[in-house]
Design an enzyme around this catalytic site. Structure first.
Site, PDB file in Angstrom:
ATOM      1  N   ARG A  84       0.869  -1.182   0.000  1.00 36.64           N
ATOM      2  CA  ARG A  84       0.000   0.000   0.000  1.00 36.64           C
ATOM      3  C   ARG A  84       0.904   1.229   0.000  1.00 36.64           C
ATOM      4  O   ARG A  84       2.115   1.126   0.112  1.00 36.64           O
ATOM      5  CB  ARG A  84      -1.021  -0.021   1.140  1.00 36.64           C
ATOM      6  CG  ARG A  84      -0.639  -0.643   2.442  1.00 36.64           C
ATOM      7  CD  ARG A  84       0.500  -0.006   3.149  1.00 36.64           C
ATOM      8  NE  ARG A  84       0.266   1.412   3.325  1.00 36.64           N
ATOM      9  CZ  ARG A  84       1.215   2.311   3.560  1.00 36.64           C
ATOM     10  NH1 ARG A  84       2.502   1.945   3.625  1.00 36.64           N
ATOM     11  NH2 ARG A  84       0.945   3.580   3.710  1.00 36.64           N
ATOM     12  N   GLY A  85       0.275   2.414  -0.120  1.00 36.85           N
ATOM     13  CA  GLY A  85       1.061   3.651  -0.282  1.00 36.85           C
ATOM     14  C   GLY A  85       1.175   3.937  -1.769  1.00 36.85           C
ATOM     15  O   GLY A  85       1.531   3.045  -2.559  1.00 36.85           O
ATOM     16  N   ALA A  86       0.880   5.182  -2.159  1.00 40.82           N
ATOM     17  CA  ALA A  86       0.693   5.498  -3.583  1.00 40.82           C
ATOM     18  C   ALA A  86       1.859   5.060  -4.489  1.00 40.82           C
ATOM     19  O   ALA A  86       1.650   4.319  -5.455  1.00 40.82           O
ATOM     20  CB  ALA A  86       0.401   6.988  -3.733  1.00 40.82           C
TER      21      ALA A  86
ATOM     22  N   ARG B  60      -7.373  -0.356  -6.717  1.00 37.97           N
ATOM     23  CA  ARG B  60      -7.599   0.755  -5.781  1.00 37.97           C
ATOM     24  C   ARG B  60      -7.732   2.047  -6.599  1.00 37.97           C
ATOM     25  O   ARG B  60      -6.869   2.334  -7.436  1.00 37.97           O
ATOM     26  CB  ARG B  60      -6.447   0.861  -4.768  1.00 37.97           C
ATOM     27  CG  ARG B  60      -6.340  -0.395  -3.868  1.00 37.97           C
ATOM     28  CD  ARG B  60      -5.482  -0.159  -2.644  1.00 37.97           C
ATOM     29  NE  ARG B  60      -6.102   0.744  -1.705  1.00 37.97           N
ATOM     30  CZ  ARG B  60      -5.443   1.321  -0.684  1.00 37.97           C
ATOM     31  NH1 ARG B  60      -4.153   1.094  -0.515  1.00 37.97           N
ATOM     32  NH2 ARG B  60      -6.069   2.121   0.142  1.00 37.97           N
TER      33      ARG B  60
ATOM     34  N   GLN C 192      -1.965   2.470   9.902  1.00 40.52           N
ATOM     35  CA  GLN C 192      -0.674   2.530   9.215  1.00 40.52           C
ATOM     36  C   GLN C 192       0.372   3.279  10.046  1.00 40.52           C
ATOM     37  O   GLN C 192       1.566   2.980   9.957  1.00 40.52           O
ATOM     38  CB  GLN C 192      -0.819   3.231   7.852  1.00 40.52           C
ATOM     39  CG  GLN C 192      -1.563   2.444   6.786  1.00 40.52           C
ATOM     40  CD  GLN C 192      -3.035   2.761   6.778  1.00 40.52           C
ATOM     41  OE1 GLN C 192      -3.631   3.141   7.797  1.00 40.52           O
ATOM     42  NE2 GLN C 192      -3.660   2.597   5.626  1.00 40.52           N
TER      43      GLN C 192
ATOM     44  N   ASP D  41      -1.909  10.866  -2.172  1.00 39.07           N
ATOM     45  CA  ASP D  41      -2.323   9.837  -3.141  1.00 39.07           C
ATOM     46  C   ASP D  41      -2.675  10.437  -4.492  1.00 39.07           C
ATOM     47  O   ASP D  41      -2.601   9.765  -5.515  1.00 39.07           O
ATOM     48  CB  ASP D  41      -3.512   9.046  -2.586  1.00 39.07           C
ATOM     49  CG  ASP D  41      -3.044   8.130  -1.486  1.00 39.07           C
ATOM     50  OD1 ASP D  41      -2.905   8.589  -0.341  1.00 39.07           O
ATOM     51  OD2 ASP D  41      -2.757   6.961  -1.787  1.00 39.07           O
TER      52      ASP D  41
ATOM     53  N   ASN E 173      -5.286  12.464   0.474  1.00 40.54           N
ATOM     54  CA  ASN E 173      -4.380  11.625   1.273  1.00 40.54           C
ATOM     55  C   ASN E 173      -5.232  10.894   2.309  1.00 40.54           C
ATOM     56  O   ASN E 173      -6.453  11.069   2.364  1.00 40.54           O
ATOM     57  CB  ASN E 173      -3.291  12.482   1.932  1.00 40.54           C
ATOM     58  CG  ASN E 173      -2.200  11.624   2.559  1.00 40.54           C
ATOM     59  OD1 ASN E 173      -1.673  10.710   1.904  1.00 40.54           O
ATOM     60  ND2 ASN E 173      -1.852  11.880   3.801  1.00 40.54           N
ATOM     61  N   LYS E 174      -4.593  10.093   3.115  1.00 41.05           N
ATOM     62  CA  LYS E 174      -5.278   9.248   4.097  1.00 41.05           C
ATOM     63  C   LYS E 174      -6.322  10.025   4.902  1.00 41.05           C
ATOM     64  O   LYS E 174      -6.074  11.163   5.303  1.00 41.05           O
ATOM     65  CB  LYS E 174      -4.219   8.642   5.023  1.00 41.05           C
ATOM     66  CG  LYS E 174      -4.739   7.730   6.093  1.00 41.05           C
ATOM     67  CD  LYS E 174      -5.620   6.604   5.567  1.00 41.05           C
ATOM     68  CE  LYS E 174      -4.975   5.771   4.489  1.00 41.05           C
ATOM     69  NZ  LYS E 174      -5.934   4.924   3.756  1.00 41.05           N
TER      70      LYS E 174
HETATM   71  O1  MRU Z   1      -4.446   3.197   2.207  1.00 37.46           O
HETATM   72  P1  MRU Z   1      -2.964   3.416   2.058  1.00 37.46           P
HETATM   73  O2  MRU Z   1      -2.164   2.841   3.187  1.00 37.46           O
HETATM   74  O3  MRU Z   1      -2.469   2.980   0.705  1.00 37.46           O
HETATM   75  O4  MRU Z   1      -2.809   4.996   2.144  1.00 37.46           O
HETATM   76  C1  MRU Z   1      -1.527   5.559   2.077  1.00 37.46           C
HETATM   77  C2  MRU Z   1      -1.508   7.028   2.208  1.00 37.46           C
HETATM   78  O5  MRU Z   1      -2.514   7.674   2.338  1.00 37.46           O
HETATM   79  C3  MRU Z   1      -0.176   7.687   2.065  1.00 37.46           C
HETATM   80  O6  MRU Z   1      -0.102   8.843   2.855  1.00 37.46           O
HETATM   81  C4  MRU Z   1       0.041   8.084   0.597  1.00 37.46           C
HETATM   82  O7  MRU Z   1      -0.199   6.998  -0.238  1.00 37.46           O
HETATM   83  C5  MRU Z   1       1.417   8.595   0.349  1.00 37.46           C
HETATM   84  S1  MRU Z   1       2.635   7.304   0.413  1.00 37.46           S
HETATM   85  C6  MRU Z   1       4.142   7.989   0.020  1.00 37.46           C
END
Ligand code: MRU
Length: 347
Positions: free
Chosen positions: A50-52, A93, A200, A241, A251-252
């Site tokens: 996970r993470g963009a 996603r 996370q 994201d 973002n999250k």
């Molecule tokens: O749902 P996730 O864990 O994929 O969400 C991740 C985030 O929101 C991060 O802050 C974002 O992807 C940036 S990662 C460098």
């Protein structure tokens, strides 16, 4: 450095991609082995990775794995088959634009080959995916260098979710800025939001920063306001994201609240993201598709422990959109920009 997505060549000269199972961290370090695009699509959908930027890298390897699985005798032209591979990976996603950015970049390689694929073609796709990953680390380091200049010599930073090595090719975006500041000799202390509901921050950010010996204090998501009021936070740094051309940032979930709080307390609010996270095709953040995830993430801690009554109604958007007006600056590999300057950087 933590390596979330690893390309492995087997003794039989097949390719596999080993994905660090982030659902198990920090308690167990195990890898999910992906041999085809379907396994990679499941790994992305199920949050193994996970993470963009890491989602983009995983999808790029997914395209290469898909090519490896192509059977010329199945009666479907290579280009049609690869369109299907790309579509399956693209349906995992919806919010992180890096996923679609990576699929487009890979498509530029397989598209010209039309109806047949040579072994060299698949090899080329793996090399390109690896290239995207290594490039991401370089971009994160450049971003870290630009971003750390914004921080004072001694600084307490609040971050949300995980925008670290685990969420990228390595080094991280928001955590990359923190790592670069520490590398530049600054004294940095971090407050990490636990990041309900998927945790996370508690599971991944606290783990990453502690591995690096960076002083970290874990807090629950509701505690930031009180810390800001007590003047215990000098800056907020988060990842993204998707950034739209007007400088809005998805973002999250919980990020928007932090940005409003930062404004109320006169604290700078920084977003660190590579250009692959900027979606110049969208004029503003209200056009960003926001993923809604299973109610179980809210009603349970982990897969098994229920904390809410059976049958309660749940709303679980995974992301929110912070309007550009609340963002002090967007830190990229090309430098630091005001949100209003993003539009002028379109390619
Ligand atoms: O749902 P996730 O864990 O994929 O969400 C991740 C985030 O929101 C991060 O802050 C974002 O992807 C940036 S990662 C460098």
């Amino acid at each position: 450095m933590i390596d979330a997505v690893r390309w492995v060549r087997t003794p039989e000269n097949r390719h596999e991609v080993h994905v660090l199972d982030q659902r198990l961290l920090p308690l167990r370090t195990e890898f999910v082995v992906c041999s085809d695009h379907l396994e990679m699509a499941s790994s992305i959908r199920d949050m193994v990775v996970r993470g963009a930027p890491a989602i983009g890298i995983a999808a790029a390897f997914g395209v290469a794995l898909g090519s490896q699985s192509f059977r010329a005798d199945a009666g479907i032209p290579y280009s049609d088959y690869m369109e299907g591979v790309s579509r399956i990976l693209g349906e995992t996603r919806p919010t992180a634009v890096n996923l679609f950015w990576a699929l487009n970049r890979m498509k530029a390689l397989w598209f010209p080959e039309s109806d047949s694929v040579l072994p060299a073609g698949t090899e080329l796709l793996f090399q390109e995916a690896q290239h995207i990953k290594e490039e991401d680390v370089r971009l994160n380091m450049a971003m870290g260098d630009h971003g750390q200049r914004l921080l004072p010599e001694t600084c307490t930073v609040l971050t949300h979710c995980n925008a670290g090595a685990l969420a990228t090719g390595g080094f991280g975006t928001a955590l990359g800025v923190i790592r670069a500041a520490v590398g530049a000799g600054k004294i940095i202390r971090v407050f990490a939001d636990e990041t309900r509901p998927y945790l996370q921050g508690a599971r991944l950010t606290a783990y990453e920063l502690m591995e690096d010996g960076i002083p970290t204090t874990l807090i629950t998501d509701g505690m930031g306001a009180s810390l800001m009021a007590k003047k215990k936070i000098d800056a907020v740094i988060v990842g993204a994201d998707r950034v739209t051309s007007n400088g809005d940032v998805a973002n999250k979930i919980g990020t928007y609240g932090l940005a409003v709080l930062s404004r109320a307390h006169g604290i700078p609010f920084y977003v660190a993201a590579p250009f692959s996270t900027i979606d110049f095709s969208l004029s503003s953040g209200d056009r960003i598709p926001i993923e809604e995830r299973s109610p179980d993430e809210v009603t349970h801690i982990g897969p098994d422990i229920r904390i809410a009554p059976e049958g309660v109604s749940v709303y679980n958007p995974a992301f929110d959109v912070t309007p550009a007006e609340y963002i002090t600056a967007i830190i990229t590999e090309k430098g630091v920009f005001k949100p209003s300057e993003i539009r002028s950087m379109a390619p």
